[in-house]
Structure formats: C-alpha cells, structure tokens
Design an enzyme around this catalytic site. Structure first.
Site, short mmCIF file in Angstrom:
data_model
loop_
_atom_site.label_atom_id
_atom_site.label_comp_id
_atom_site.label_asym_id
_atom_site.label_seq_id
_atom_site.Cartn_x
_atom_site.Cartn_y
_atom_site.Cartn_z
CB SER A 50 -0.71 0.04 1.25
OG SER A 50 -0.72 -0.30 2.28
CG ASP A 88 2.64 -6.79 0.97
OD1 ASP A 88 2.22 -8.08 1.23
OD2 ASP A 88 1.72 -6.32 1.47
CD GLU A 187 -7.88 -5.69 1.40
OE1 GLU A 187 -6.77 -6.12 1.50
OE2 GLU A 187 -7.90 -4.24 0.90
O1 KIV Z 1 -0.58 -3.84 1.48
C1 KIV Z 1 -0.85 -3.53 2.36
O2 KIV Z 1 -1.01 -2.00 3.61
C2 KIV Z 1 -1.93 -4.43 3.15
C3 KIV Z 1 -3.14 -4.51 4.33
C4 KIV Z 1 -3.74 -3.84 3.27
C5 KIV Z 1 -3.05 -5.08 4.81
O3 KIV Z 1 -1.62 -4.97 2.46
#
Ligand code: KIV
Length: 274
Positions: A50, A88, A187
C-alpha cells in the site's frame, strides 16, 4: 499483547499462539519515525505494498518494486524494536516460480532483518507458500480482496456476494492455511464469511474490512490517521492529519509572507569573536 517494556521483538510463534486468546493488533508502517510511534502499541507492523498508493502516489500497488519494499522495510526495522515486522512481496516478485519467490523473500529478509514476508495468493500459489515455509521463510497469507489482483478484478471489490465467491475465498483461506502460513490477512469480505473462515482455519485471521469476528485487525495507518484522501467504508479515522497538516502549512505560509517567521527566538545571534 499489552504495551511492551522489554526490547525483544514479538516472534512468529508468539503471533500464532494468540489465536483464540487475544486480539492481534496490526498496522502498516513505511518510515522509521512512524514505526517508532506505533511500535509499542501493536503486535505486528506490516510494510505493505500500500506504500505505493499512500506514499508514492501510484494508482495501484502493481507498480511497487522489490527495491521500494526493501528500502521502506529497512526504515521500519530501524524505527522499531518490539513489533514483529512483516514485509509484502510486491507484484511480480514471487508469482513466476517457487524459486523466484524464495530468492525475493531471502533478499527482503537479509537486506532488512525483518522476520517474515506477506504474499497475496490463493489456491494457485499455495505450493509456493509451502516451498518457502519448508525452507525457513515465515509467510503471512493475504486472501479475499487482493489489491495486487486489481486489474483482474476490475477494481478493489469486496468479496462474498455469491455462493461461488464465498466458496472461492474459503478455499483460498484453507489452502494457504494448509500451506503453512503463520497468519492470514483477510481483506474486504462479508461478515458472515469472515466469521466462518476464522472458525475454520488454524492460522490467526487478521481482518481488514472483514468484521470484528477475526482474530486480529489491521488498517493502513495513513487511512486511520486521515492523510490519504480516499477512505474505504471499513476504515475508522482516529485522527484527521490532513486538516492538521493543511492548517499548519497555511499558518506557516501566512507567517513567511507577513515576515513574522522567523521571529526573535528563531534566529542565531553570536557574540562577535575578535
Ligand atoms: O499493503 C498493505 O498495506 C496490505 C494491508 C491492506 C493489509 O496488504
């Protein structure tokens, strides 16, 4: 977990052990100062992709690179000492093969010192998750609304409207659970589906837009602080930093234009040395 006093970080097994015992508190972080502010309040800090939308102004997360995740991950590790830090794996860094995913995950872990990676994946990539876990890479799953699938889905769309869709999300959750994820982000799904998944998988379910029935919750920190202009339905705003920043910038600009900043207290005056 309650507010910490020790310096040792929360571990992957600690998070897993919280299922059914305590709600797990998670937030995203991308910078050292914000990580430092959040660290003592949360169990887990996610360096989410994000970051592409809320920090870099990208229209979707698909433009985020491994290098961006590593740079933000290093900052979050420097700013925190208590929370488990998960980073991520961005779009394009893990889908081609289990080997590609392993190389990306190892790079992220070695170059940042984080404890785990998160992968947005369903049934098709459960084998990749298993490959990583068996080789010592802790993986957090992410099912339901998967922002990296935005172009396949035609937008960021909540899931669970039809029986088919419910079965698909349930199958995704079961598959990544069986593959060995230590926790799973769920989500944008219907409340009843979130409750069913939480009750039927072994890993803690961390909800975002997935009702209070999950084992824990996560929000994008910029959403809950009100710095990002678009707020999804499921976000609760705990601050309105956009207004705070706008007011501060307006007052600063007015002071500079009126020549009232800098003032007496804000200038250097040295005694002249001969
Ligand atoms: O990228 C992110 O911030 C996420 C959250 C929405 C869990 O995957």
């Amino acid at each position: 977990m309650s507010k910490h006093t020790a310096t040792k970080r929360i571990t992957v097994p600690d998070i897993r052990a919280l299922k059914g015992r305590e709600k797990i508190v998670c937030l995203t972080a991308y910078t050292a100062p914000v990580a430092a502010l959040l660290d003592s309040h949360v169990d887990l800090l996610l360096v989410g992709d994000s970051v592409g939308m809320v920090v870099h102004g990208l229209p979707t997360p698909t433009g985020v690179t491994l290098e961006m995740m590593i740079m933000h991950g290093q900052a979050v590790m420097r700013g925190s000492s208590h929370a488990l830090v998960v980073i991520d794996l961005p779009f394009g860094s893990f889908e081609a093969s289990p080997e590609q995913a392993f190389t990306s995950a190892v790079r992220v872990m070695q170059e940042t010192g984080c404890q785990a990676v998160k992968i947005e994946a369903g049934v098709a990539l459960a084998g990749t998750i298993e490959f990583l876990v068996q080789r010592g890479v802790p993986v957090m799953g992410h099912v339901g609304l998967r922002p990296q699938a935005v172009h396949i889905d035609g937008g960021f769309k909540a899931k669970g409207r039809s029986d088919d869709e419910r079965s698909r999300v349930m199958a995704e959750a079961r598959a990544v659970d069986a593959a060995g994820c230590f926790a799973i982000v769920l989500e944008g799904v219907a409340e009843s589906l979130a409750a069913e998944i939480t009750a039927n998988v072994a890993a803690p379910i961390i909800g975002i837009g997935a009702s209070p029935h999950c084992d824990g919750q996560i929000l994008v920190t910029d959403d809950m602080l009100g710095t990002f202009e678009w707020t999804p339905k499921f976000v609760r705003r705990y601050a309105d930093l956009r207004t705070t920043i706008d007011d501060a910038a307006a007052r600063y600009a007015a002071d500079v234009r009126a020549a009232t900043f800098p003032g007496e207290a804000e200038v250097y005056r040295f005694k002249q040395k001969n």
